[in-house]
Scaffold this motif. Structure first.
Motif, PDB file in Angstrom:
ATOM      1  N   THR A  71     -15.084  -9.788 -18.517  1.00 21.63           N
ATOM      2  CA  THR A  71     -14.861  -8.925 -17.352  1.00 21.63           C
ATOM      3  C   THR A  71     -15.508  -9.484 -16.092  1.00 21.63           C
ATOM      4  O   THR A  71     -14.863  -9.495 -15.030  1.00 21.63           O
ATOM      5  CB  THR A  71     -15.348  -7.496 -17.646  1.00 21.63           C
ATOM      6  OG1 THR A  71     -14.642  -6.990 -18.790  1.00 21.63           O
ATOM      7  CG2 THR A  71     -15.103  -6.573 -16.459  1.00 21.63           C
ATOM      8  N   THR A  96      -6.599  -4.481 -17.441  1.00 17.81           N
ATOM      9  CA  THR A  96      -7.605  -4.293 -18.485  1.00 17.81           C
ATOM     10  C   THR A  96      -7.209  -3.141 -19.389  1.00 17.81           C
ATOM     11  O   THR A  96      -6.519  -2.204 -18.958  1.00 17.81           O
ATOM     12  CB  THR A  96      -8.995  -4.052 -17.862  1.00 17.81           C
ATOM     13  OG1 THR A  96      -9.971  -3.891 -18.893  1.00 17.81           O
ATOM     14  CG2 THR A  96      -9.005  -2.830 -16.972  1.00 17.81           C
ATOM     15  N   ASP A 127      -7.669  -9.310 -18.241  1.00 17.71           N
ATOM     16  CA  ASP A 127      -9.010  -9.200 -18.815  1.00 17.71           C
ATOM     17  C   ASP A 127      -8.881  -8.981 -20.324  1.00 17.71           C
ATOM     18  O   ASP A 127      -8.228  -8.042 -20.764  1.00 17.71           O
ATOM     19  CB  ASP A 127      -9.753  -8.037 -18.157  1.00 17.71           C
ATOM     20  CG  ASP A 127     -11.182  -7.897 -18.656  1.00 17.71           C
ATOM     21  OD1 ASP A 127     -11.689  -8.839 -19.292  1.00 17.71           O
ATOM     22  OD2 ASP A 127     -11.793  -6.836 -18.420  1.00 17.71           O
ATOM     23  N   ASP A 128      -9.535  -9.852 -21.111  1.00 17.11           N
ATOM     24  CA  ASP A 128      -9.455  -9.809 -22.573  1.00 17.11           C
ATOM     25  C   ASP A 128      -8.013 -10.038 -23.022  1.00 17.11           C
ATOM     26  O   ASP A 128      -7.418  -9.236 -23.734  1.00 17.11           O
ATOM     27  CB  ASP A 128      -9.987  -8.479 -23.111  1.00 17.11           C
ATOM     28  CG  ASP A 128     -10.280  -8.547 -24.606  1.00 17.11           C
ATOM     29  OD1 ASP A 128     -10.178  -9.642 -25.185  1.00 17.11           O
ATOM     30  OD2 ASP A 128     -10.594  -7.496 -25.200  1.00 17.11           O
TER      31      ASP A 128
END
Length: 391
Positions: free
Chosen positions: A77, A98, A173-174
């Motif tokens: 993040t 996200t 993100d991720d």
């Protein structure tokens, strides 16, 4: 449950079974079976994507994926935020996508950091659907192949004059295991403090995928590199380059910036506010060691700690336990200790932390920085982003 989670983490990161308790040893057969099933399902899922049975979606703007191969503490993040801010500096209005996992502490932190700026934050498990909602609201523009980025790259001040709110890039993100969405740049984050553990797949080990997945990456980033011995960094580099020799490797750290008080978040407090103080570090994050080391470097008189599993939501029983520890510290040192939490812990549930009154609660704010090493620095990182947007 917390004790069980801790035992599973210890199994994943410690290789010497001779040191394991009966609880650890009793869990290993079940974790081994679950790990084998996970590996089989992972292989089937990858095969279905490779064969085209599962389709992949492509967004109309460049997509930068920030992901990892192990569970928390890899700096995904902060890196997503770092990239989004750099794109915004050059006049590109980015969208961070996200999941909002476990109460959305990271998403809340991103929104608080980026409030009022050109960076937008979309929260939802279906990243494509979330992105399309933002495209419908703000529109989009693809700068690839244009001269726009070349001009703004040479003159960052132009970014502040770009009035368009149209989305020019997406930062995932991720995103490394989010195979349903095509990406133009894959960044794999590696926790320098605990890179691979026992090299087993979840839940027996910390790996979401086998290490060979590093081949998909365009950039590797070793996080918390400032807290890692040089030899360990060399060992990590060796593992990465054995899998993909040409992969550029960057090194990052989290640098404390300031505190804010729980009951007055608009006021920034200098890091010197805790000099010669007694502090209790409380966190439910992936790398509590990095948080505690950062506090120790600031210079309090004494640092104590309470660690919980990543994304854990504090309960009233935990608050009672913290208050008891605080009273013990107050009796020992003769004055009230200060509670320090991370931004993720604050954003997860700021109200429950108010039950620690009359003890002061400060929130430590940090920012990611790239550590210059072997020609890899912030400028060369931005050059890679520039190349992406000029394709």
């Amino acid at each position: 449950m917390e004790k069980l989670k801790q035992a599973v983490k210890e199994i994943a990161y410690y290789r010497h079974q001779a040191k394991f308790s009966k609880l650890h040893l009793s869990l290993i057969p079940f974790l081994s079976l679950a790990s084998s099933l996970y590996g089989a399902l992972l292989y089937i899922r990858q095969s279905l994507y490779r064969s085209g049975f599962f389709s992949k979606n492509r967004l109309p703007v460049p997509v930068i994926s920030v992901g990892n191969l192990t569970w928390g503490g890899n700096g995904k993040t902060p890196m997503a935020e770092f990239i989004a801010k750099r794109l915004a500096d050059y006049g590109i209005s980015p969208l961070i996508l996200t999941r909002g996992y476990a109460g959305g502490d990271e998403a809340k932190m991103l929104k608080r950091h980026l409030l009022g700026g050109p960076v937008k934050v979309g929260v939802g498990a279906n990243r494509v659907a979330t992105a399309n909602l933002f495209f419908e609201k703000y529109g989009y523009v693809d700068y690839r192949g244009s001269k726009f980025f070349e001009r703004t790259y040479l003159d960052p001040k132009m970014g502040s004059h770009v009035g368009s709110q149209k989305i020019g890039a997406a930062v995932l993100d991720d995103g490394m295991q989010h195979w349903s969405l095509c990406r133009d740049l894959e960044i794999v984050m590696i926790n320098g403090l605990m890179p691979w553990g026992n090299c087993k797949l979840l839940p027996l080990g910390p790996l979401r995928e086998p290490l060979i997945a590093i081949k998909r990456a365009n950039i590797a980033v070793v996080h918390h590199a400032d807290l890692v011995l040089e030899q360990k960094l060399k060992d990590i580099k060796l593992v990465v380059q054995e899998i993909k020799q040409s992969l550029p490797i960057f090194y990052t750290r989290m640098t404390p910036s300031y505190f804010f008080e729980l009951r007055n978040i608009s006021t920034k407090m200098h890091l010197g506010a805790v000099l010669n103080a007694v502090v209790l570090c409380v966190s439910a994050i992936g790398s509590p060691y990095a948080f505690v080391r950062a506090m120790e470097k600031i210079g309090p008189l004494f640092v104590d700690r309470f660690d919980f599993s990543d994304h854990y939501s504090f309960q009233l029983k935990d608050i009672h336990m913290m208050r008891e520890r605080l009273r013990q510290l107050e009796d020992k040192f003769g004055y009230k200790p200060i509670v320090i939490v991370t931004e993720k812990d604050y954003d997860r549930d700021p109200e429950i932390l108010k039950h620690l009154h009359p003890f002061k609660v400060l929130v430590l704010c940090s920012e990611m920085q790239i550590i210059p090493c072997n020609g890899c620095n912030e400028d060369s990182f931005k050059s890679l982003l520039k190349e992406l947007l000029e394709v």
